[in-house]
Write a protein that holds these residues in place. Structure first.
Motif, PDB file in Angstrom:
ATOM      1  N   ARG A 134      -3.076  22.317  43.656  1.00  0.00           N
ATOM      2  CA  ARG A 134      -4.249  23.035  44.140  1.00  0.00           C
ATOM      3  C   ARG A 134      -3.928  23.595  45.529  1.00  0.00           C
ATOM      4  O   ARG A 134      -3.031  23.123  46.216  1.00  0.00           O
ATOM      5  CB  ARG A 134      -5.469  22.105  44.234  1.00  0.00           C
ATOM      6  CG  ARG A 134      -5.936  21.559  42.913  1.00  0.00           C
ATOM      7  CD  ARG A 134      -6.641  22.657  42.115  1.00  0.00           C
ATOM      8  NE  ARG A 134      -7.247  22.113  40.923  1.00  0.00           N
ATOM      9  CZ  ARG A 134      -6.807  22.300  39.701  1.00  0.00           C
ATOM     10  NH1 ARG A 134      -5.720  23.017  39.509  1.00  0.00           N
ATOM     11  NH2 ARG A 134      -7.429  21.796  38.673  1.00  0.00           N
ATOM     12  N   ALA A 152      -9.004  25.670  45.996  1.00  0.00           N
ATOM     13  CA  ALA A 152      -8.804  26.767  45.043  1.00  0.00           C
ATOM     14  C   ALA A 152      -7.822  26.313  43.973  1.00  0.00           C
ATOM     15  O   ALA A 152      -6.850  25.620  44.253  1.00  0.00           O
ATOM     16  CB  ALA A 152      -8.266  27.995  45.762  1.00  0.00           C
ATOM     17  N   GLU A 153      -8.089  26.737  42.749  1.00  0.00           N
ATOM     18  CA  GLU A 153      -7.275  26.290  41.620  1.00  0.00           C
ATOM     19  C   GLU A 153      -5.873  26.890  41.646  1.00  0.00           C
ATOM     20  O   GLU A 153      -4.899  26.243  41.287  1.00  0.00           O
ATOM     21  CB  GLU A 153      -7.980  26.662  40.315  1.00  0.00           C
ATOM     22  CG  GLU A 153      -7.365  26.043  39.094  1.00  0.00           C
ATOM     23  CD  GLU A 153      -8.212  26.292  37.856  1.00  0.00           C
ATOM     24  OE1 GLU A 153      -7.607  26.653  36.844  1.00  0.00           O
ATOM     25  OE2 GLU A 153      -9.431  26.149  37.929  1.00  0.00           O
ATOM     26  N   SER A 154      -5.774  28.163  42.062  1.00  0.00           N
ATOM     27  CA  SER A 154      -4.474  28.831  42.114  1.00  0.00           C
ATOM     28  C   SER A 154      -4.530  29.926  43.171  1.00  0.00           C
ATOM     29  O   SER A 154      -5.519  30.046  43.898  1.00  0.00           O
ATOM     30  CB  SER A 154      -4.120  29.429  40.742  1.00  0.00           C
ATOM     31  OG  SER A 154      -5.021  30.476  40.431  1.00  0.00           O
ATOM     32  N   SER A 159      -9.478  32.895  41.277  1.00  0.00           N
ATOM     33  CA  SER A 159      -9.647  31.638  41.995  1.00  0.00           C
ATOM     34  C   SER A 159     -10.200  31.891  43.392  1.00  0.00           C
ATOM     35  O   SER A 159     -11.034  31.127  43.886  1.00  0.00           O
ATOM     36  CB  SER A 159      -8.300  30.929  42.076  1.00  0.00           C
ATOM     37  OG  SER A 159      -8.417  29.755  42.817  1.00  0.00           O
TER      38      SER A 159
END
Length: 175
Positions: A134, A152-154, A159
């Motif tokens: 992450r 944030a995921e990516s 994202s």
């Protein structure tokens, strides 16, 4: 030390066997650092070698002369040299910096009226039994320098939009 046939006090060198060495290099003349002739020699070499550093000038002088307290006398000559004073001086004022943008100068406004964002990471996050990467989205207020961090995921734009929506849900919009 010895006095040569001209009455000049000279140092005895240890390199008599060297064939390509000049007499002045093997037996340099000894001069007092306070004498006027030594001061003229030092000033000449200082200017001849383009107001160079002390070690360069000392090396060149010692090829022909041995002057007592040479380093301190060279420092004094460089300190009194007008060219060195002008060209080696530091500016009294810091260099001109650009003006701050208006977003940084909005006083009497709530935090995060003007915001900057940056990413950091990756970090390892445990979800259940698995580990995933992450990233942190760092939102900073440009006026007060307050900080808000979202996960944030990516690094994708989707994202980022989701992190921005969570930020707005928490902090609200100002305009």
């Amino acid at each position: 030390m010895e006095i040569d046939e001209n009455g000049v006090l000279r140092l005895k060198g240890r390199i008599k066997a060297a064939k390509d060495v000049s007499f002045t290099l093997n037996r340099p003349a000894v001069l007092s650092g306070d004498s006027s002739i030594a001061k003229l020699i030092m000033k000449h070499y200082h200017e001849r070698f383009n107001h160079g550093n002390h070690n360069t000038v000392m090396n060149e002088i010692r090829q022909k002369y041995y002057i007592t307290s040479l380093r301190s006398k060279l420092r004094k000559i460089a300190h009194e040299c007008q060219w060195c004073r002008i060209n080696r001086s530091l500016p009294k004022m810091p260099s001109a910096e650009g003006d701050l943008p208006p977003e940084r100068l909005r006083h009497h406004q709530p935090p995060f009226t003007c915001t900057g964002v940056d990413y950091f990471g990756p970090m390892s996050v445990t979800i259940g039994r698995r580990h995933e990467k992450r990233y942190g989205a760092l939102f900073t207020c440009l006026t007060t320098r307050a900080v808000h961090i979202e996960l944030a995921e990516s690094l994708s734009s989707d994202s980022m939009i989701l992190a921005l929506r969570r930020f707005i849900a928490r902090r609200g919009t100002r305009e």
